[in-house]
Design a protein around this motif. Structure first.
Motif, mmCIF file in Angstrom:
data_model
loop_
_atom_site.group_PDB
_atom_site.id
_atom_site.type_symbol
_atom_site.label_atom_id
_atom_site.label_comp_id
_atom_site.label_asym_id
_atom_site.label_seq_id
_atom_site.Cartn_x
_atom_site.Cartn_y
_atom_site.Cartn_z
ATOM 1 N N MET A 15 0.825 -1.183 0.000
ATOM 2 C CA MET A 15 0.000 0.000 0.000
ATOM 3 C C MET A 15 0.869 1.246 0.000
ATOM 4 S SD MET A 15 -3.237 -0.192 -0.266
ATOM 5 C CE MET A 15 -3.357 -1.869 -0.832
ATOM 6 N N ASN A 16 0.322 2.305 -0.490
ATOM 7 C CA ASN A 16 1.038 3.578 -0.494
ATOM 8 C C ASN A 16 0.573 4.430 0.698
ATOM 9 O OD1 ASN A 16 -1.502 4.552 -1.268
ATOM 10 N ND2 ASN A 16 -0.958 4.622 -3.424
ATOM 11 N N THR A 24 -8.144 -1.337 0.141
ATOM 12 C CA THR A 24 -7.929 -0.723 1.452
ATOM 13 C C THR A 24 -9.231 -0.664 2.243
ATOM 14 O OG1 THR A 24 -6.071 0.600 0.652
ATOM 15 C CG2 THR A 24 -7.171 1.378 2.641
ATOM 16 N N ASP A 47 -0.031 -4.135 4.030
ATOM 17 C CA ASP A 47 1.134 -4.464 3.207
ATOM 18 C C ASP A 47 1.215 -5.955 2.884
ATOM 19 O OD1 ASP A 47 1.883 -1.834 3.053
ATOM 20 O OD2 ASP A 47 3.627 -2.009 4.354
ATOM 21 N N SER A 83 -1.156 -5.668 -0.781
ATOM 22 C CA SER A 83 -0.166 -5.418 -1.835
ATOM 23 C C SER A 83 0.462 -6.739 -2.261
ATOM 24 C CB SER A 83 0.906 -4.439 -1.347
ATOM 25 O OG SER A 83 1.731 -5.044 -0.393
ATOM 26 N N THR A 137 0.668 -0.987 -5.643
ATOM 27 C CA THR A 137 0.312 0.287 -4.995
ATOM 28 C C THR A 137 -0.238 1.299 -5.987
ATOM 29 O OG1 THR A 137 2.581 1.064 -5.205
ATOM 30 C CG2 THR A 137 1.974 0.017 -3.136
ATOM 31 N N ALA A 180 -6.501 -0.175 -5.599
ATOM 32 C CA ALA A 180 -5.827 -0.080 -4.304
ATOM 33 C C ALA A 180 -6.739 0.506 -3.224
ATOM 34 C CB ALA A 180 -4.541 0.736 -4.423
#
Length: 169
Positions: free
Chosen positions: A1-2, A135, A99, A103, A126, A131
């Motif tokens: 993930m970003n 999330t 994460d 991801s 990401t 994404a």
């Protein structure tokens, strides 16, 4: 993930946990204010925890140095030593979950003993257009699990105190 995904996760988690901890049975001004106050109290430690692991982008090895069980254990123990910020560990743990699950790369859970990264093949990159959706789904599952723990195992707002009593006798 970003970073955006981790902030989104922490914000949604703070709201969800605020509702879980207050558990309003009726919608009144006082329950709405109590819920808003709890969300505000939770947001700082949860967001700090959610962003903390990515500090390793400035030093060390990203998704290794601060993305492991040793660091999580330190923050689970943080309230026992300093008696505050008991929910930082939830932000860190949910960062790890995103994460690993959200991801494709995963994280080195057992670093520094091994640099092997653990993840699930179900994640997205990401930069994927999915994404944010991943999330939100992962966050919903996290809130449900934390609510189940809170209502059926141990109250989350009393977990640090209960663990202190067990550890310190």
């Amino acid at each position: 993930m970003n970073k955006k995904g981790h902030v989104l996760n922490a914000a949604l988690l703070s709201v969800g946990l605020g509702v879980v901890l207050v558990a309003p049975t009726t919608l009144t001004v006082s329950t709405a204010l109590a819920t808003a106050e709890t969300v505000a109290e939770l947001s700082v430690p949860v967001v700090l925890g959610a962003l903390f692991p990515d500090v390793d982008t400035a030093f060390g090895k990203h998704r290794k140095t601060l993305h492991n069980l040793f660091v999580l254990a330190l923050f689970v123990g943080f309230p026992f030593v300093f008696d505050n910020l008991q929910f930082v560990w939830i932000g860190i743990a949910t960062h790890y979950v995103l994460d690993v699950v959200g991801s494709r790369r995963g994280i080195a859970l057992f670093y520094p003993f091994t640099s092997q990264e653990w993840g699930l093949p179900s994640g997205v990159t990401t930069s994927s257009k999915y994404a944010d959706m991943v999330t939100v789904i992962v966050t919903g599952i996290e809130i449900a699990l934390l609510a189940g723990f809170h209502f059926y195992v141990q109250s989350l707002d009393q977990t640090a105190g209960a663990m202190n009593a067990v550890l310190l006798g």
